[in-house]
Scaffold this motif. Structure first.
Motif, mmCIF file in Angstrom:
data_model
loop_
_atom_site.group_PDB
_atom_site.id
_atom_site.type_symbol
_atom_site.label_atom_id
_atom_site.label_comp_id
_atom_site.label_asym_id
_atom_site.label_seq_id
_atom_site.Cartn_x
_atom_site.Cartn_y
_atom_site.Cartn_z
ATOM 1 N N THR A 199 0.840 -1.196 0.000
ATOM 2 C CA THR A 199 0.000 0.000 0.000
ATOM 3 C C THR A 199 0.878 1.249 0.000
ATOM 4 O O THR A 199 1.725 1.414 0.881
ATOM 5 C CB THR A 199 -0.920 0.020 1.241
ATOM 6 O OG1 THR A 199 -1.695 -1.173 1.245
ATOM 7 C CG2 THR A 199 -1.822 1.241 1.240
ATOM 8 N N GLY A 200 0.718 2.099 -1.011
ATOM 9 C CA GLY A 200 1.458 3.357 -1.092
ATOM 10 C C GLY A 200 2.946 3.214 -1.337
ATOM 11 O O GLY A 200 3.696 4.168 -1.170
ATOM 12 N N TYR A 247 -1.185 14.550 0.252
ATOM 13 C CA TYR A 247 -0.202 13.476 0.258
ATOM 14 C C TYR A 247 1.215 14.032 0.354
ATOM 15 O O TYR A 247 1.501 15.127 -0.120
ATOM 16 C CB TYR A 247 -0.316 12.632 -1.025
ATOM 17 C CG TYR A 247 -1.517 11.734 -1.034
ATOM 18 C CD1 TYR A 247 -1.421 10.421 -0.602
ATOM 19 C CD2 TYR A 247 -2.749 12.200 -1.459
ATOM 20 C CE1 TYR A 247 -2.528 9.585 -0.596
ATOM 21 C CE2 TYR A 247 -3.861 11.377 -1.461
ATOM 22 C CZ TYR A 247 -3.744 10.076 -1.027
ATOM 23 O OH TYR A 247 -4.837 9.258 -1.018
ATOM 24 N N TYR A 263 5.062 12.715 -0.712
ATOM 25 C CA TYR A 263 5.727 11.717 -1.543
ATOM 26 C C TYR A 263 7.226 11.755 -1.292
ATOM 27 O O TYR A 263 7.795 12.809 -1.041
ATOM 28 C CB TYR A 263 5.468 11.993 -3.025
ATOM 29 C CG TYR A 263 4.015 11.930 -3.394
ATOM 30 C CD1 TYR A 263 3.406 10.717 -3.678
ATOM 31 C CD2 TYR A 263 3.244 13.084 -3.449
ATOM 32 C CE1 TYR A 263 2.059 10.651 -4.017
ATOM 33 C CE2 TYR A 263 1.898 13.024 -3.791
ATOM 34 C CZ TYR A 263 1.312 11.813 -4.069
ATOM 35 O OH TYR A 263 -0.006 11.745 -4.398
ATOM 36 N N TYR A 275 7.244 6.419 -2.355
ATOM 37 C CA TYR A 275 6.257 6.249 -1.296
ATOM 38 C C TYR A 275 5.220 7.365 -1.361
ATOM 39 O O TYR A 275 5.558 8.512 -1.644
ATOM 40 C CB TYR A 275 6.918 6.300 0.089
ATOM 41 C CG TYR A 275 7.870 5.167 0.355
ATOM 42 C CD1 TYR A 275 7.397 3.888 0.595
ATOM 43 C CD2 TYR A 275 9.239 5.378 0.377
ATOM 44 C CE1 TYR A 275 8.265 2.836 0.845
ATOM 45 C CE2 TYR A 275 10.118 4.327 0.622
ATOM 46 C CZ TYR A 275 9.624 3.076 0.859
ATOM 47 O OH TYR A 275 10.479 2.030 1.100
ATOM 48 N N ALA A 276 3.959 7.026 -1.076
ATOM 49 C CA ALA A 276 2.866 7.992 -0.984
ATOM 50 C C ALA A 276 2.256 7.871 0.410
ATOM 51 O O ALA A 276 1.790 6.798 0.790
ATOM 52 C CB ALA A 276 1.816 7.713 -2.048
ATOM 53 N N TYR A 333 0.638 5.063 4.743
ATOM 54 C CA TYR A 333 0.814 4.792 3.322
ATOM 55 C C TYR A 333 -0.557 4.695 2.662
ATOM 56 O O TYR A 333 -1.461 4.048 3.196
ATOM 57 C CB TYR A 333 1.595 3.498 3.094
ATOM 58 C CG TYR A 333 3.043 3.588 3.513
ATOM 59 C CD1 TYR A 333 3.931 4.378 2.804
ATOM 60 C CD2 TYR A 333 3.503 2.881 4.613
ATOM 61 C CE1 TYR A 333 5.256 4.466 3.181
ATOM 62 C CE2 TYR A 333 4.829 2.962 5.008
ATOM 63 C CZ TYR A 333 5.703 3.766 4.284
ATOM 64 O OH TYR A 333 7.010 3.852 4.669
ATOM 65 N N GLN A 334 -0.702 5.336 1.518
ATOM 66 C CA GLN A 334 -1.959 5.343 0.783
ATOM 67 C C GLN A 334 -1.682 5.119 -0.697
ATOM 68 O O GLN A 334 -0.709 5.655 -1.234
ATOM 69 C CB GLN A 334 -2.678 6.686 0.946
ATOM 70 C CG GLN A 334 -3.009 7.054 2.371
ATOM 71 C CD GLN A 334 -4.091 6.187 2.963
ATOM 72 O OE1 GLN A 334 -5.023 5.779 2.276
ATOM 73 N NE2 GLN A 334 -3.982 5.877 4.248
ATOM 74 N N ASP A 335 -2.535 4.343 -1.344
ATOM 75 C CA ASP A 335 -2.429 4.162 -2.787
ATOM 76 C C ASP A 335 -3.059 5.352 -3.493
ATOM 77 O O ASP A 335 -4.277 5.536 -3.422
ATOM 78 C CB ASP A 335 -3.155 2.883 -3.232
ATOM 79 C CG ASP A 335 -2.370 1.646 -2.891
ATOM 80 O OD1 ASP A 335 -1.135 1.671 -3.044
ATOM 81 O OD2 ASP A 335 -2.980 0.647 -2.482
ATOM 82 N N GLN A 336 -2.242 6.153 -4.124
ATOM 83 C CA GLN A 336 -2.779 7.277 -4.883
ATOM 84 C C GLN A 336 -1.646 8.056 -5.548
ATOM 85 O O GLN A 336 -0.914 8.767 -4.883
ATOM 86 C CB GLN A 336 -3.566 8.230 -3.980
ATOM 87 C CG GLN A 336 -4.384 9.248 -4.739
ATOM 88 C CD GLN A 336 -5.591 8.643 -5.444
ATOM 89 O OE1 GLN A 336 -6.237 7.748 -4.931
ATOM 90 N NE2 GLN A 336 -5.882 9.116 -6.621
#
Length: 119
Positions: free
Chosen positions: A51-52, A82, A84, A97-98, A104-107
């Motif tokens: 994730t992220g 976010y 990064y 990395y986000a 951590y986030q997927d985006q």
């Protein structure tokens, strides 16, 4: 007499090889790249490792103490708060990395990445 340099002349004088791309990602998908320029000599393959967390891989491309990476979000939407980070992970990979609110986030929304490998 004034002369302007051609794009080929400017590229020939750079002290580095470069990979510049627009990255997008959502859900659990790997990032997709629209490559704007790549003088690394191969294709950077992007994957989602968690994730992220993302990995750009090209065997032997990111030589020690000569690689830097920049990432910037392409979204101006204030709802996407976010942070990064990107860095050389090994001679074969760059990590990205986000994070949002410390998690951590997927985006990746129209993100812009540039990786430079100095000669």
């Amino acid at each position: 007499d004034t002369q302007l340099a051609t794009l080929g002349q400017v590229k020939g004088t750079r002290p580095y090889k470069v990979y510049t791309a627009l990255l997008s990602q959502s859900g659990t998908n790997a990032p997709t790249a629209v490559v704007l320029e790549n003088t690394l000599g191969g294709t950077v393959v992007w994957s989602r490792t968690n994730t992220g967390q993302y990995l750009g891989t090209l065997t032997g491309a990111f030589t020690g103490d000569k690689t830097i990476s920049f990432f910037q979000s392409g979204s101006s939407n204030p709802g996407y708060a976010y942070t990064y980070s990107s860095y050389k992970d090994s001679n074969n990979s760059v990590r990205l990395y986000a994070l949002s609110n410390g998690s951590y986030q997927d985006q990746l929304i129209d993100g812009q990445i540039e990786i430079r490998v100095y000669l």
